[in-house]
Scaffold this active site. Structure first.
Site, PDB file in Angstrom:
ATOM      1  N   SER A 195      38.353  40.529  43.939  1.00 51.20           N
ATOM      2  CA  SER A 195      38.652  41.932  43.604  1.00 51.20           C
ATOM      3  C   SER A 195      39.684  42.433  44.594  1.00 51.20           C
ATOM      4  O   SER A 195      39.724  41.983  45.748  1.00 51.20           O
ATOM      5  CB  SER A 195      37.379  42.773  43.724  1.00 51.20           C
ATOM      6  OG  SER A 195      37.704  44.150  43.782  1.00 51.20           O
ATOM      7  N   TYR A 224      30.585  44.742  49.136  1.00 54.77           N
ATOM      8  CA  TYR A 224      31.429  44.159  48.067  1.00 54.77           C
ATOM      9  C   TYR A 224      32.771  43.711  48.633  1.00 54.77           C
ATOM     10  O   TYR A 224      33.229  42.590  48.388  1.00 54.77           O
ATOM     11  CB  TYR A 224      31.619  45.229  46.995  1.00 54.77           C
ATOM     12  CG  TYR A 224      32.397  44.804  45.768  1.00 54.77           C
ATOM     13  CD1 TYR A 224      31.864  43.891  44.866  1.00 54.77           C
ATOM     14  CD2 TYR A 224      33.642  45.360  45.490  1.00 54.77           C
ATOM     15  CE1 TYR A 224      32.553  43.541  43.715  1.00 54.77           C
ATOM     16  CE2 TYR A 224      34.339  45.014  44.339  1.00 54.77           C
ATOM     17  CZ  TYR A 224      33.792  44.104  43.459  1.00 54.77           C
ATOM     18  OH  TYR A 224      34.475  43.748  42.319  1.00 54.77           O
TER      19      TYR A 224
HETATM   20  N1  NAD Z   1      35.523  45.418  36.071  1.00 60.49           N
HETATM   21  C1  NAD Z   1      36.418  45.592  37.025  1.00 60.49           C
HETATM   22  O1  NAD Z   1      37.170  46.591  37.058  1.00 60.49           O
HETATM   23  C2  NAD Z   1      36.554  44.553  38.104  1.00 60.49           C
HETATM   24  C3  NAD Z   1      37.553  44.700  39.063  1.00 60.49           C
HETATM   25  C4  NAD Z   1      37.681  43.742  40.055  1.00 60.49           C
HETATM   26  C5  NAD Z   1      36.834  42.667  40.076  1.00 60.49           C
HETATM   27  N2  NAD Z   1      35.864  42.540  39.143  1.00 60.49           N
HETATM   28  C6  NAD Z   1      34.982  41.380  39.223  1.00 60.49           C
HETATM   29  O2  NAD Z   1      34.970  40.698  37.988  1.00 60.49           O
HETATM   30  C7  NAD Z   1      33.706  40.076  37.792  1.00 60.49           C
HETATM   31  C8  NAD Z   1      33.124  40.501  36.465  1.00 60.49           C
HETATM   32  O3  NAD Z   1      33.066  41.903  36.436  1.00 60.49           O
HETATM   33  P1  NAD Z   1      32.770  42.678  35.076  1.00 60.49           P
HETATM   34  O4  NAD Z   1      32.854  44.136  35.415  1.00 60.49           O
HETATM   35  O5  NAD Z   1      33.615  42.121  34.011  1.00 60.49           O
HETATM   36  O6  NAD Z   1      31.264  42.217  34.841  1.00 60.49           O
HETATM   37  P2  NAD Z   1      29.951  42.942  34.311  1.00 60.49           P
HETATM   38  O7  NAD Z   1      29.449  43.933  35.352  1.00 60.49           O
HETATM   39  O8  NAD Z   1      30.169  43.428  32.915  1.00 60.49           O
HETATM   40  O9  NAD Z   1      28.928  41.720  34.366  1.00 60.49           O
HETATM   41  C9  NAD Z   1      29.184  40.555  33.611  1.00 60.49           C
HETATM   42  C10 NAD Z   1      27.884  39.841  33.437  1.00 60.49           C
HETATM   43  O10 NAD Z   1      27.373  39.308  34.678  1.00 60.49           O
HETATM   44  C11 NAD Z   1      25.987  39.150  34.486  1.00 60.49           C
HETATM   45  N3  NAD Z   1      25.307  38.923  35.762  1.00 60.49           N
HETATM   46  C12 NAD Z   1      25.158  39.818  36.772  1.00 60.49           C
HETATM   47  N4  NAD Z   1      24.482  39.240  37.783  1.00 60.49           N
HETATM   48  C13 NAD Z   1      24.199  37.968  37.392  1.00 60.49           C
HETATM   49  C14 NAD Z   1      23.527  36.886  37.994  1.00 60.49           C
HETATM   50  N5  NAD Z   1      22.971  37.003  39.212  1.00 60.49           N
HETATM   51  N6  NAD Z   1      23.434  35.712  37.334  1.00 60.49           N
HETATM   52  C15 NAD Z   1      23.978  35.590  36.080  1.00 60.49           C
HETATM   53  N7  NAD Z   1      24.612  36.593  35.452  1.00 60.49           N
HETATM   54  C16 NAD Z   1      24.735  37.757  36.102  1.00 60.49           C
HETATM   55  C17 NAD Z   1      25.564  40.421  33.780  1.00 60.49           C
HETATM   56  O11 NAD Z   1      24.351  40.234  33.075  1.00 60.49           O
HETATM   57  C18 NAD Z   1      26.741  40.698  32.862  1.00 60.49           C
HETATM   58  O12 NAD Z   1      26.512  40.272  31.525  1.00 60.49           O
HETATM   59  C19 NAD Z   1      32.857  40.465  38.994  1.00 60.49           C
HETATM   60  O13 NAD Z   1      32.922  39.458  39.967  1.00 60.49           O
HETATM   61  C20 NAD Z   1      33.527  41.729  39.484  1.00 60.49           C
HETATM   62  O14 NAD Z   1      33.284  41.964  40.856  1.00 60.49           O
HETATM   63  C21 NAD Z   1      35.689  43.471  38.159  1.00 60.49           C
END
Ligand code: NAD
Length: 264
Positions: A146, A160
């Site tokens: 991130s 985080y």
């Molecule tokens: N969304 C954003 O703006 C953003 C920005 C930067 C980085 N990220 C990173 O991208 C990644 C995905 O983010 P997102 O927002 O698309 O995801 P999200 O929050 O929609 O989660 C995706 C899935 O992860 C699953 N999950 C959570 N903990 C788990 C575990 N311990 N074991 C198995 N599954 C698990 C959840 O059930 C969910 O279906 C993360 O690493 C997040 O930090 C997201």
């Protein structure tokens, strides 16, 4: 099957999403299958995985339920991929999520949980898949970090931020060590995307539940007048997972609309 990942087996963690729409893992699983990979889509939430499968328009996505903070379940996840498809060519360690709080505010349990879900889970994935990739003669690991791991991005979420910075260096060190085995390790660094997580969690954490206010504050930081979402992360992960990136390892692709390049 044709496509940029034709013939490859991929494991994508966090391949569900916390709500309807394109989370990073969901978009990655669907795109990888469209590009010819056979995909083990992993999530702790079976219903979220079922919703991902509904979006698959081409190729094979097999659901696998696991909590990737549990090392035994990560071992079983890689074993399940090998049992189903014979090997693992690509692993995307995508699971993660933020909790608010600075160094004087976070309690022990939240700090540890942030490291577990954002950093240790990726380490477990690397540890389990590297022997499989070594036996196969190579592979590609894509870790999802991130921009919070690079910069202050508008609010204190120190667990985080520290964990995601760790993901970047986990990738670099692992890339150098296993390069001789043709295992490439890279990181996608997404910025402030409009994924389902904004509505499901972030607006409550940051803006008293006001989604529009949160989106406006995030857009104001981003030079490109575009709302990024999980599909943007997926496209970067696709390149890094594919043989097009055969000379690319130990590095990052930042997918943030120019946010981290800006300093005003
Ligand atoms: N969304 C954003 O703006 C953003 C920005 C930067 C980085 N990220 C990173 O991208 C990644 C995905 O983010 P997102 O927002 O698309 O995801 P999200 O929050 O929609 O989660 C995706 C899935 O992860 C699953 N999950 C959570 N903990 C788990 C575990 N311990 N074991 C198995 N599954 C698990 C959840 O059930 C969910 O279906 C993360 O690493 C997040 O930090 C997201």
């Amino acid at each position: 099957m044709t496509g940029r990942l034709a013939g490859k087996v991929a494991v994508v963690t966090g391949a569900g999403s916390v709500g309807p729409g394109w989370g990073n893992g969901r978009a990655t699983a669907v795109l990888f299958a469209r590009e010819g990979a056979r995909v083990l889509a992993v999530d702790r939430d079976a219903a979220a995985l079922a919703a991902t499968r509904e979006l698959v328009d081409r190729g094979e996505v097999r659901p696998h339920t696991a909590d990737v903070t549990d090392p035994a379940q990560v071992t079983a996840m890689i074993e399940a991929a090998v049992a189903a498809f014979g090997t693992v060519d690509v692993l995307v360690n995508n699971v993660g999520g933020s909790r608010a709080g600075g160094a004087a505010e976070l309690d022990d349990a939240t700090w540890r949980a942030q490291l577990d879900v954002n950093l240790t889970a990726a380490f477990y994935g690397c540890r389990e898949v590297i022997p499989v990739m070594r036996s196969a003669g190579g592979g590609a690991i894509v870790n999802i970090a991130s921009t919070s791991g690079l910069r202050w991005t508008g609010s204190a979420q120190v667990g985080y931020a520290a964990a995601k910075a760790g993901v970047i260096q986990l990738s670099r060190v692992t890339a150098v060590q296993y390069a001789e085995h043709r295992i490439r390790v890279n990181t996608v660094v997404p910025g402030q995307l409009h994924t389902p997580m904004v509505e499901a969690r972030l607006a409550g954490q940051r803006a008293g539940g006001d989604v529009s206010a949160l989106l406006a504050a995030r857009r104001a930081r981003i030079p490109l007048p575009v709302d990024g979402d999980g599909r943007d992360t997926a496209c970067a992960a696709l390149f890094l997972a594919s043989d097009e990136a055969r000379f690319v390892t130990g590095t990052e692709i930042v997918v943030d609309g120019g946010m981290t390049a800006r300093c005003d």
